[in-house]
Structure formats: structure tokens, C-alpha cells
Design an enzyme around this catalytic site. Sequence first.
Site, PDB file in Angstrom:
ATOM      1  N   LYS A 264      50.599  40.455  39.572  1.00 40.24           N
ATOM      2  CA  LYS A 264      49.629  41.890  39.660  1.00 40.24           C
ATOM      3  C   LYS A 264      49.563  42.057  41.047  1.00 40.24           C
ATOM      4  O   LYS A 264      49.622  43.388  41.492  1.00 40.24           O
ATOM      5  CB  LYS A 264      48.004  41.409  39.128  1.00 40.24           C
ATOM      6  CG  LYS A 264      47.214  42.673  38.913  1.00 40.24           C
ATOM      7  CD  LYS A 264      46.174  42.529  37.920  1.00 40.24           C
ATOM      8  CE  LYS A 264      45.179  41.610  38.087  1.00 40.24           C
ATOM      9  NZ  LYS A 264      44.195  41.959  39.140  1.00 40.24           N
TER      10      LYS A 264
ATOM     11  N   GLY B  12      40.014  46.469  40.926  1.00 36.22           N
ATOM     12  CA  GLY B  12      39.531  46.572  42.451  1.00 36.22           C
ATOM     13  C   GLY B  12      40.668  46.673  43.440  1.00 36.22           C
ATOM     14  O   GLY B  12      40.539  47.395  44.338  1.00 36.22           O
TER      15      GLY B  12
ATOM     16  N   ASP C 244      40.973  33.305  41.906  1.00 35.34           N
ATOM     17  CA  ASP C 244      41.024  34.119  40.732  1.00 35.34           C
ATOM     18  C   ASP C 244      40.970  33.015  39.567  1.00 35.34           C
ATOM     19  O   ASP C 244      40.968  33.100  38.487  1.00 35.34           O
ATOM     20  CB  ASP C 244      42.062  34.903  40.633  1.00 35.34           C
ATOM     21  CG  ASP C 244      42.039  36.383  41.360  1.00 35.34           C
ATOM     22  OD1 ASP C 244      40.718  36.634  41.618  1.00 35.34           O
ATOM     23  OD2 ASP C 244      42.919  36.804  41.628  1.00 35.34           O
TER      24      ASP C 244
ATOM     25  N   ARG D 123      39.959  37.697  33.208  1.00 34.81           N
ATOM     26  CA  ARG D 123      39.900  36.254  33.270  1.00 34.81           C
ATOM     27  C   ARG D 123      39.063  35.675  32.605  1.00 34.81           C
ATOM     28  O   ARG D 123      39.057  34.344  32.180  1.00 34.81           O
ATOM     29  CB  ARG D 123      40.066  35.929  34.379  1.00 34.81           C
ATOM     30  CG  ARG D 123      41.054  36.666  35.503  1.00 34.81           C
ATOM     31  CD  ARG D 123      41.428  36.092  36.564  1.00 34.81           C
ATOM     32  NE  ARG D 123      42.361  36.843  37.721  1.00 34.81           N
ATOM     33  CZ  ARG D 123      43.408  37.484  37.571  1.00 34.81           C
ATOM     34  NH1 ARG D 123      44.260  36.780  36.766  1.00 34.81           N
ATOM     35  NH2 ARG D 123      44.114  38.291  38.451  1.00 34.81           N
TER      36      ARG D 123
HETATM   37  C1  S3P Z   1      43.541  40.689  45.096  1.00 37.42           C
HETATM   38  C2  S3P Z   1      42.733  40.012  46.127  1.00 37.42           C
HETATM   39  C3  S3P Z   1      41.744  39.194  45.467  1.00 37.42           C
HETATM   40  C4  S3P Z   1      41.803  38.838  44.011  1.00 37.42           C
HETATM   41  C5  S3P Z   1      42.310  40.096  43.186  1.00 37.42           C
HETATM   42  C6  S3P Z   1      43.614  40.494  43.926  1.00 37.42           C
HETATM   43  C7  S3P Z   1      44.852  41.280  45.872  1.00 37.42           C
HETATM   44  O1  S3P Z   1      40.502  39.931  45.698  1.00 37.42           O
HETATM   45  O2  S3P Z   1      40.560  38.304  43.677  1.00 37.42           O
HETATM   46  O3  S3P Z   1      42.465  39.559  42.086  1.00 37.42           O
HETATM   47  O4  S3P Z   1      45.699  41.739  45.468  1.00 37.42           O
HETATM   48  O5  S3P Z   1      44.759  41.504  47.270  1.00 37.42           O
HETATM   49  P1  S3P Z   1      39.363  40.062  47.082  1.00 37.42           P
HETATM   50  O6  S3P Z   1      40.213  40.594  48.025  1.00 37.42           O
HETATM   51  O7  S3P Z   1      38.140  40.642  46.540  1.00 37.42           O
HETATM   52  O8  S3P Z   1      39.190  38.537  47.319  1.00 37.42           O
END
Ligand code: S3P
Length: 450
Positions: free
Chosen positions: A28, A101, A327, A403
Site C-alpha cells: 500500500k 491517511g 501497522d 486492520r
Molecule cells: C505509512 C506510514 C505509517 C503507517 C501507514 C503507512 C506510509 O503511518 O501507519 O499505514 O506509507 O508512509 P505514520 O506515518 O502515521 O506512522
Amino acid sequence: MSGHGTPIPMTSRKSGPLRGTANVPGDKSISHRALIFGALVIGETKISGLLEGEDVLDTAAAMRAFGATVDHMGPGEWCVQGVGVGGFSEPDDVIDSGNSGTGVRLIMGAMSTSPITATFTGDASLRSRPMARITDPIGLFGATSYGRKGGRLPMTIVGARDPIPVNYKVPMPSAQVKSAVLLAGLNAPGQTTVIEKEATRDHTERMLQGFGADVEVTESAEGRVIVLTGQPELKPQKITVPRDPSSAAFPVCAALIVEGSDVLVPNIGLNPTRAGLFTTLREMGADLTFENEREEAGEPVADLRARFSPELKGVEVPPERAANMIDEYPILSVVASFAEGATTMRGVKELRVKESDRIDAMARGLEACGVTIEEDEDTMIVHGRGADGVPGGATCESRLDHRIAMSFMCLGMATQKAVSIDDGGPIATSFPIFEPLMKELGAQIVRANR
Ligand code: S3P
């Protein structure tokens, strides 16, 4: 996409043995970046193995809204005609990043140093998540943000007309924040420096280098220092997305707890900034092996083989490993429930601001299934009940969090009584084939309440 429509209750029950090969989808994190970087390059970037989950499809739609041409050529095959660094045009509607996010934060960074305005929103989960961690650093480049109270979405960002490069120490371990700053730095003249105390996933650095940007990474007393030279001419790439270790975690962990299981999960990306779960599982005594270790597209890759492990022991997970398995704590807490003794996870407060408060979501669901949990703001301790020792028999909330939903479905495959979730819809954000893939291995999952 905002929201997931009608809830899809799901139930899993004692299954197995799980056997066979689990071909999990593309990574992802790398899939989002492939689309965003492709959109920032003039010319054609070809991507294969892209994750076609809702999160990534929302990022594809966003890249179109900013002016790139994004074509779906076949399963996992995508083609992006980018507009070049600084070439984003102003979207004519709100950007909806759904549940993602990573999508929204990286895109906010990428547009924040162009003289355009964009408004961002998402589903109820994303609208509750903190965005000040992005708007603070992009403000230093000269962008202005107008969000809801607490820096929440919906939010409008007015990109900087004359961006200035920044030197930014990331206040929390976050690859999203690091990446947003680097993406903003792409269109600022001069050098943008990002310092991270703890190393987080480094796909952005690796991929920017692959696209031809000048990115230097060094270690210092303050942590990892990443220096990007702005306004590079990026070159289009052919990208093969490795399979996602965070998705692999589900069939791997299910195999460890379901009696008689033996599952092969091929072609998994094992970038050291992502592989912390597998180290932890081996420390717990898991029968987990890496076969055929090799390198593909600049990333270490191996085939994982997981077999039922009836003698798992609780461990202390070192807090400095948290960023490398952030994660994976929900599914680790499931495995820990079937271990002898306590598994202690410290330094995990970032879990409280993921798609849900993952400490609370797992603690409440596991307790309802008969597992004793201790927690504080930054810690979760699971008191394991040994193989076959977890009662189950509850309906757990998935809280718009893929998740959490998948973790409880794996739990129910090994508990004495069935486990249900109120809504399996969010699984489609990252692992749309979870249900058929797990059923093919022998998992008993149905779309219904217990
Ligand atoms: C991600 C960073 C992580 C992770 C998210 C994917 C990324 O988040 O939890 O699933 O692809 O940069 P954070 O930057 O909030 O730790």
C-alpha cells in the site's frame, strides 16, 4: 470515497488447518507513492502489481484531479502521464481521500508548494485524525491551511507561491510526515532537510532516488538526516510493486495460531523498515522461515512460510522496533493471546491516532473474547492464554479500521467460540481479496453475525 455504505457483519470460526499459497496484494505504501511520484514526472510511468484497494484508488482519482493522466491497463497494471514537479493544476472539486491517511497527507505535502488551492476530506475515520502534523511543516514552506478545530479535515490548503526550503525535525515517528515534507521540498528551490529521530519506512527516499532526485541520507547524533535538492527533473520509471508485508501479516499470523497450518506467502517485500513483526514472531518461537531471499526493484524480497506454532511465548517488544512494525500491533496482539505469558508492547502511542485508536479497539475486543489486557497511553500488555486457550464468542467493533477488522477475523479462526465483527467493509481499503484468499486456505468466514 467517504464512508463504506451498509455495514458488512462478518463471523469467523475455528478453522483449518490453513494450507496453501497466499498471494497477497501489492504494498500500500509503495502503491500510493508510485502514483504520486508518477504524477510529478513528465512522461509515462508504468506500474505493475499496484494495490487496487480503495485507499490507493482514491489516490489515483486525486492525481487525476491535479492534472495527471492515470490509466488502468489491466489487473495491477497502471500507467501515469505526469505533469512534472510544480506542474499540478488546481482541482475543480474537493479531494476525497476516503479512509487513507497516507494518501491525504502525502498529497497535501505534494501540492503545498504550488500556487494552487485544494480542499481535502475523507470518511469519518480520516476526518477525526490529526493533520497539524502536516500543516505545521508545510506552513514553514509558505503554505496556509484552514481546517476544522484541532486541525481536522475538511481542510483547505493554499499552496505557497514562492516556497522556501525548510529544515524540519519530525516530532513523532511518522513516514507520512517525513514524506509530506520531502514532497513539499521537491518544488522548493535549494535543499530541504528532514531529520527523524527513529528510522521509519524509507520508501519515499528510495523511490525519489529511483526517479532521479538528489536525496542524501546520513546518520547523526540526532537521528537520520535526509537532504533533498529541490526542483529536480525526475525521470519516468517502470515500477514493480512488491507484495505488502503488512497484508502478509494476516495469513502468516493466522497460520501460526490455527492447528495444523502450513502457509506459503510468496514475494513479500522485506525492507528492514517494515519487517519488525517477523523478528518479533520469531522471538516468540514462531515457526516462520524466509525462503528464496532475493532483491527486486531495489527492495529485499522473500517467500514467507508459516506453520502452526503451539508453543508461542510472550515477549517484550523493544520500543525502538515500534516504527518498523507500527501497522502490525493489532495482529500481533491476536498472536500474543495464544502465547504462554505476557507480551508487552511499549512506545506505541502512535497507535492511538491510526484509522482508529488501535490500542482501545484491540483491548476492548480481546477483553470481550476473554483475554486480559493492560494498557496505558503508550503501552499495551496482552496476557496470553496459550494455544486453544482463548474463549472468543463476542462481536467486536471494527471502527472503520481495516486492520482491526482483519485481526478479529484471524482471532476467530482459532478461538473456542466464533468471533464476529460489526463491519468488514473497511477491509477493502487495503486487502480487497482478504476474504476469498483466507477461505481458499481453509478459513471459515461468513458474512453474517454469529
Ligand atoms: C505509512 C506510514 C505509517 C503507517 C501507514 C503507512 C506510509 O503511518 O501507519 O499505514 O506509507 O508512509 P505514520 O506515518 O502515521 O506512522
